[in-house]
Design an enzyme around this catalytic site. Sequence first.
Site, PDB file in Angstrom:
ATOM      1  N   ILE A  69      -9.980   8.669 -71.579  1.00 37.65           N
ATOM      2  CA  ILE A  69      -8.584   7.895 -72.425  1.00 37.65           C
ATOM      3  C   ILE A  69      -7.705   9.046 -72.773  1.00 37.65           C
ATOM      4  O   ILE A  69      -8.242   9.859 -73.636  1.00 37.65           O
ATOM      5  CB  ILE A  69      -9.168   7.120 -73.493  1.00 37.65           C
ATOM      6  CG1 ILE A  69      -9.866   5.845 -73.055  1.00 37.65           C
ATOM      7  CG2 ILE A  69      -8.073   6.649 -74.370  1.00 37.65           C
ATOM      8  CD1 ILE A  69     -10.729   5.008 -74.045  1.00 37.65           C
ATOM      9  N   ASP A  70      -6.520   8.986 -72.517  1.00 36.11           N
ATOM     10  CA  ASP A  70      -5.582   9.896 -72.734  1.00 36.11           C
ATOM     11  C   ASP A  70      -4.959   9.655 -74.211  1.00 36.11           C
ATOM     12  O   ASP A  70      -5.519   8.711 -74.813  1.00 36.11           O
ATOM     13  CB  ASP A  70      -4.694  10.066 -71.659  1.00 36.11           C
ATOM     14  CG  ASP A  70      -3.543   8.888 -71.545  1.00 36.11           C
ATOM     15  OD1 ASP A  70      -3.510   8.332 -72.573  1.00 36.11           O
ATOM     16  OD2 ASP A  70      -2.923   8.863 -70.708  1.00 36.11           O
ATOM     17  N   SER A  71      -4.247  10.648 -74.744  1.00 36.32           N
ATOM     18  CA  SER A  71      -3.766  10.662 -76.137  1.00 36.32           C
ATOM     19  C   SER A  71      -2.893   9.317 -76.380  1.00 36.32           C
ATOM     20  O   SER A  71      -2.965   8.642 -77.446  1.00 36.32           O
ATOM     21  CB  SER A  71      -3.214  11.804 -76.607  1.00 36.32           C
ATOM     22  OG  SER A  71      -1.896  12.100 -75.789  1.00 36.32           O
TER      23      SER A  71
END
Lengths: 416, 81
Positions: free
Chosen positions: B38-40
């Site tokens: 999961i990216d920021s």
Amino acid sequence: MTSPSATRVVVTGMGATTPVGGTVADTWDAILAGRSGARPLEFDWVAQYELPVTFAAQLHTPPDQVLAKVETRRLDPSSQYALIAAREAWADAGSPDIEPERLAVAVGSGIGGVHTLLNQWDTLREKGPRRVYPLAVPMLMPNGPAAAISLELSARAGSHTPVSACASGAEAMGYAIQLIRSGRADVVVAGGTEAAMHPMPIAGFAAMQALSTRNDDPEGASRPYDISRDGFVLGEGAAVIVLESEEHARARGARIYAELAGVGMSADAHHITAPEPNGSGAARAMLEAIATAGASPADIAHINAHATSTPVGDVAEANAIRRAFGDLAGSIPVSTTKSMTGHLLGAAGALEAIFTILALHHRLAPATINLVDLDPEVGLDVVRGAHRTLPAGDLLALDNSFGFGGHNVALAFRTV
Amino acid sequence: MASESEILEGLAEIVNEETGIDTAEVELDKSFTDDLDIDSLSMMTIVVNAEERFGVRIPDDEVKNLKTVRDAVTFIAGAQG
């Protein structure tokens, strides 16, 4: 004018999602059947804002029937449509095995992610900045659709977004030719997308009296070249083609639909929205497209006109065609497919490029619908009633696209 | 007030909604970045949606400490009080 280039650029794949079909095949079937994609807008906001126009040519197949849920959440509709069309085009081209550094994307949009922009503005005002979606900016940016395709296909030669209002899709294809002829790419995924079915752009187009107000007859509202035309019908969707150097296409044994033989571009520098009435700018674009195809006006066997169904624009284009073709103008079969699809704005030129390619491929110029009384100022051979068979042999056809801002783009396709 | 298992269930639904990751994959010992990828940007959406769902406030400078699903569940459970 530039001289014809040695590198031939060919069309090896096509994809589209439009108001009359969710694929190219379904869309073309609808065009040949003369079906209109215009229907009443069934949204609360039509009554809420008392919009003067209550219908549009809305997408035939909703994206949530095609895409994963997370894709519809994280992509603006303009990118969703583009991704659907690009996937179809890529598969249709046989999913070419190509180095990422030799594959580029050129996909334009007239308005960009207007749904996201306006919906997120609503969110900001109603719920504050913390609730604004972190992907709002990449979703609303006009290059979002090209970026989504670049990510999907790992296209690393370049990802480009020509923006020239309703000429964007055609300009993207013109840019794609240059990418291939200049040696930057062997394959380019090119086209246009638009998703502006939102009350604000509708109100804006209506305010400039550009839209048909034939609310009691949506299917009869888009009537290019008819004496009673009263404006365009807003459409939405995307169209994408796979363009490839002929050498690359032949080497992999690809099916070739047509050659994209030439492109012409010009600017009117006349008025921000009105076309040059004598059509000189548009005529220059057409003649340049023909010249860069190494052809002459007498070689053009068919034109897919921009013809949006506005009183002024249709006549200006007819003037431009007569200016470019002289005495030949009255004998070229002209099709105006916006009578069925409505006006897809930044996707229009790309979709009509596909119709032009298919017209050559099947040697069949599609009939315009809703053309009852031809405006005597038009003076062209507009195909109506029944489709027109195009002759055998080597044929060229033009796809015209014009945009607010004075943009003129003409694409010349050739049979292979 | 939601129990820790209810928080885990709710968090898994939020993660699924935003990223398409199967709810069963959202397990306590999974790292948001290393295991769930999961990216920021997605993490910020998950945080804001979790705030709304559980009626808590997760300060921005706390988000970097929420490395695993367990970290998030524990923080939300504590913040509810």
